[in-house]
Each structure stands twice: as C-alpha cells, then as structure tokens.
Design a protein around this motif. Structure first.
Motif, mmCIF file in Angstrom:
data_model
loop_
_atom_site.group_PDB
_atom_site.id
_atom_site.type_symbol
_atom_site.label_atom_id
_atom_site.label_comp_id
_atom_site.label_asym_id
_atom_site.label_seq_id
_atom_site.Cartn_x
_atom_site.Cartn_y
_atom_site.Cartn_z
ATOM 1 N N LYS A 42 22.706 24.924 45.757
ATOM 2 C CA LYS A 42 22.642 26.191 46.484
ATOM 3 C C LYS A 42 23.082 25.978 47.921
ATOM 4 N N LEU A 43 23.698 26.981 48.492
ATOM 5 C CA LEU A 43 24.111 26.918 49.885
ATOM 6 C C LEU A 43 22.937 27.286 50.785
ATOM 7 N N LYS A 44 22.763 26.560 51.867
ATOM 8 C CA LYS A 44 21.696 26.897 52.805
ATOM 9 C C LYS A 44 22.078 28.120 53.631
ATOM 10 N N LYS A 45 23.343 28.195 54.037
ATOM 11 C CA LYS A 45 23.833 29.342 54.795
ATOM 12 C C LYS A 45 25.042 29.897 54.076
ATOM 13 N N GLY A 46 24.999 31.165 53.755
ATOM 14 C CA GLY A 46 26.148 31.823 53.149
ATOM 15 C C GLY A 46 27.030 32.420 54.225
ATOM 16 N N CYS A 47 28.320 32.309 54.053
ATOM 17 C CA CYS A 47 29.279 32.841 55.019
ATOM 18 C C CYS A 47 30.046 34.006 54.405
ATOM 19 N N VAL A 48 30.727 34.753 55.260
ATOM 20 C CA VAL A 48 31.564 35.875 54.844
ATOM 21 C C VAL A 48 33.018 35.502 55.107
ATOM 22 N N HIS A 49 33.852 35.691 54.078
ATOM 23 C CA HIS A 49 35.284 35.415 54.164
ATOM 24 C C HIS A 49 36.027 36.741 54.056
ATOM 25 N N ILE A 50 37.032 36.940 54.884
ATOM 26 C CA ILE A 50 37.915 38.099 54.766
ATOM 27 C C ILE A 50 39.346 37.594 54.669
ATOM 28 N N TYR A 51 40.020 38.000 53.582
ATOM 29 C CA TYR A 51 41.444 37.765 53.412
ATOM 30 C C TYR A 51 42.091 39.146 53.429
ATOM 31 N N HIS A 52 42.925 39.403 54.434
ATOM 32 C CA HIS A 52 43.494 40.745 54.552
ATOM 33 C C HIS A 52 44.954 40.680 54.980
ATOM 34 N N GLY A 53 45.643 41.793 54.808
ATOM 35 C CA GLY A 53 47.027 41.907 55.240
ATOM 36 C C GLY A 53 47.916 42.413 54.128
ATOM 37 N N ASP A 54 49.230 42.487 54.438
ATOM 38 C CA ASP A 54 50.179 43.017 53.462
ATOM 39 C C ASP A 54 50.877 41.920 52.664
ATOM 40 N N GLY A 55 50.485 40.677 52.883
ATOM 41 C CA GLY A 55 51.112 39.562 52.182
ATOM 42 C C GLY A 55 50.481 39.283 50.829
ATOM 43 N N LYS A 56 51.260 38.640 49.966
ATOM 44 C CA LYS A 56 50.787 38.250 48.638
ATOM 45 C C LYS A 56 49.860 37.039 48.779
ATOM 46 N N GLY A 57 48.761 37.036 48.029
ATOM 47 C CA GLY A 57 47.918 35.858 47.988
ATOM 48 C C GLY A 57 46.467 36.064 48.353
ATOM 49 N N LYS A 58 46.073 37.280 48.696
ATOM 50 C CA LYS A 58 44.669 37.526 49.076
ATOM 51 C C LYS A 58 43.734 37.276 47.884
ATOM 52 N N THR A 59 44.054 37.861 46.755
ATOM 53 C CA THR A 59 43.241 37.655 45.555
ATOM 54 C C THR A 59 43.312 36.195 45.125
ATOM 55 N N THR A 60 44.487 35.614 45.203
ATOM 56 C CA THR A 60 44.658 34.219 44.814
ATOM 57 C C THR A 60 43.752 33.309 45.645
ATOM 58 N N CYS A 61 43.667 33.560 46.947
ATOM 59 C CA CYS A 61 42.765 32.775 47.809
ATOM 60 C C CYS A 61 41.316 32.942 47.367
ATOM 61 N N GLY A 62 40.913 34.182 47.121
ATOM 62 C CA GLY A 62 39.535 34.443 46.701
ATOM 63 C C GLY A 62 39.208 33.799 45.367
ATOM 64 N N ILE A 63 40.120 33.901 44.413
ATOM 65 C CA ILE A 63 39.909 33.298 43.091
ATOM 66 C C ILE A 63 39.798 31.783 43.227
ATOM 67 N N GLY A 64 40.652 31.190 44.042
ATOM 68 C CA GLY A 64 40.592 29.743 44.253
ATOM 69 C C GLY A 64 39.250 29.302 44.799
ATOM 70 N N LEU A 65 38.720 30.055 45.740
ATOM 71 C CA LEU A 65 37.406 29.742 46.307
ATOM 72 C C LEU A 65 36.309 29.886 45.251
ATOM 73 N N CYS A 66 36.434 30.898 44.396
ATOM 74 C CA CYS A 66 35.453 31.080 43.320
ATOM 75 C C CYS A 66 35.484 29.916 42.333
ATOM 76 N N ILE A 67 36.671 29.462 41.988
ATOM 77 C CA ILE A 67 36.791 28.324 41.075
ATOM 78 C C ILE A 67 36.190 27.078 41.718
ATOM 79 N N ARG A 68 36.475 26.865 42.988
ATOM 80 C CA ARG A 68 35.899 25.715 43.699
ATOM 81 C C ARG A 68 34.373 25.802 43.685
ATOM 82 N N GLY A 69 33.833 27.007 43.957
ATOM 83 C CA GLY A 69 32.383 27.192 43.948
ATOM 84 C C GLY A 69 31.778 26.902 42.590
#
Length: 180
Positions: A5-32
């Motif tokens: 378990k994480l002691k401190k949870g953080c907030v991540h924001i991936y935003h903009g008009d470029g491709k890859g926002k979902t890809t970044c989030g999915i990658g972080l989920c897989i790592r988790g």
C-alpha cells in the motif's frame, strides 16, 4: 498493513492535444498492478471495446469499470444527447467514487474525466471533492483536456502532452492497436 500500500497517494494529470494521455495512464496502472496495487480503471467517452481493455482484463489487480456500450465524440452530439450522456457519466462517476473508497483501491484512473468537466457533463466540484476526501494512500490519475487551475493545484504530477504532428491531420483515421 499491506506493505504494498502507498503511504501517500498522489494526483497525476496528463492533459493536452497530443496522443498518449491514456497510454501514460494505462502504463502507470500496469506498473501499479505489477507492484501489487489494487487498480480501478474508468474510461469515460470510450466504449467497452477499446483494445487495451482486452489485455487489461487479464492482469491480476486491475479492475475495469463498465462504461456505455456505444459512445460518440462530443462534437457530434446534440445538446439533448450531451445532457443525457452527462447524466449517465455523473452516475458512473458517483459509482466509481463509492467503489474506489469502499473497496480500498490503491490507484484510480479516470480517463478523459477532464474533458467531461470542460464540457460541463460532470461538475468539477464533485471531482475536487473526491480528490480532497479520498483515502490518504490512494493514487489518482486524470486525463483529458483543459484542466482548471483548481485541478492543477491539487496535482502532484502534471504532464502537458502537445501534438506537433499526427497522421489524422492528413486524413489517416484511428487504427486498431494504435489509437483504438
């Protein structure tokens, strides 16, 4: 206490008009999930047929919220359809928040939530309330367009993904395995 378990949870924001926002989030989920975290993924403005869902469903520790079976781009929706979808997404968000807290998820990915806020389909105040009152160790990932200064102030990580070039500009539509 589970050492994963994480002691401190953080907030991540991936935003903009470029491709890859979902890809970044999915990658972080897989790592988790690979580290033993319990992960909840909710994709807004996407139906349940996106290619990443097929593999994510097989990964232990990753749980996928069900969204609508058919989704259109917001720019092609009538005002009545936008309001109807807004009601559905507000209910979906309420259920996700309830499940995230009750079932003690370590990581929650709210894909395209920023776009829903921008389009007034989900009140920003509800998302801010979730961020402000989530369990201390819960990591939250937000993607989409146009995060407000209020959302940015809550974030620990902010990545602005800018499109410099995309094949769509030359008429190449979404391709299976790349954009969908």
């Amino acid at each position: 206490m589970n050492p994963k378990k994480l002691k401190k949870g953080c907030v991540h924001i991936y935003h903009g008009d470029g491709k890859g926002k979902t890809t970044c989030g999915i990658g972080l989920c897989i790592r988790g999930a690979g580290a033993g975290l319990k992960v909840l993924i909710a994709q807004f403005l996407k139906d349940n047929s996106s290619s990443e869902r097929k593999i994510l469903e097989t990964i232990p520790g990753i749980y996928l919220a069900q969204g609508p079976s058919k989704v259109r781009f917001t720019f092609s929706m009538s005002p009545g359809k936008l309001e109807e979808m807004g009601r559905q997404y507000r209910e979906m968000f309420r259920e996700i928040v309830e499940a995230a807290c009750a079932q003690e998820y370590d990581m929650v990915f709210l894909d395209e939530i920023l776009h829903l806020i921008h389009k007034d389909m989900i009140p920003e105040s509800q998302v801010l309330d979730f961020l402000d009152h989530r369990p201390e160790g819960m990591e939250v990932i937000l993607t989409g367009y146009y995060p407000s200064s209020e959302l940015l102030s809550r974030a620990d990580y902010v990545s602005h993904i800018v499109k410099e070039k995309h094949p769509y500009d030359k008429g190449l539509t979404a391709r299976l395995g790349i954009e969908m």
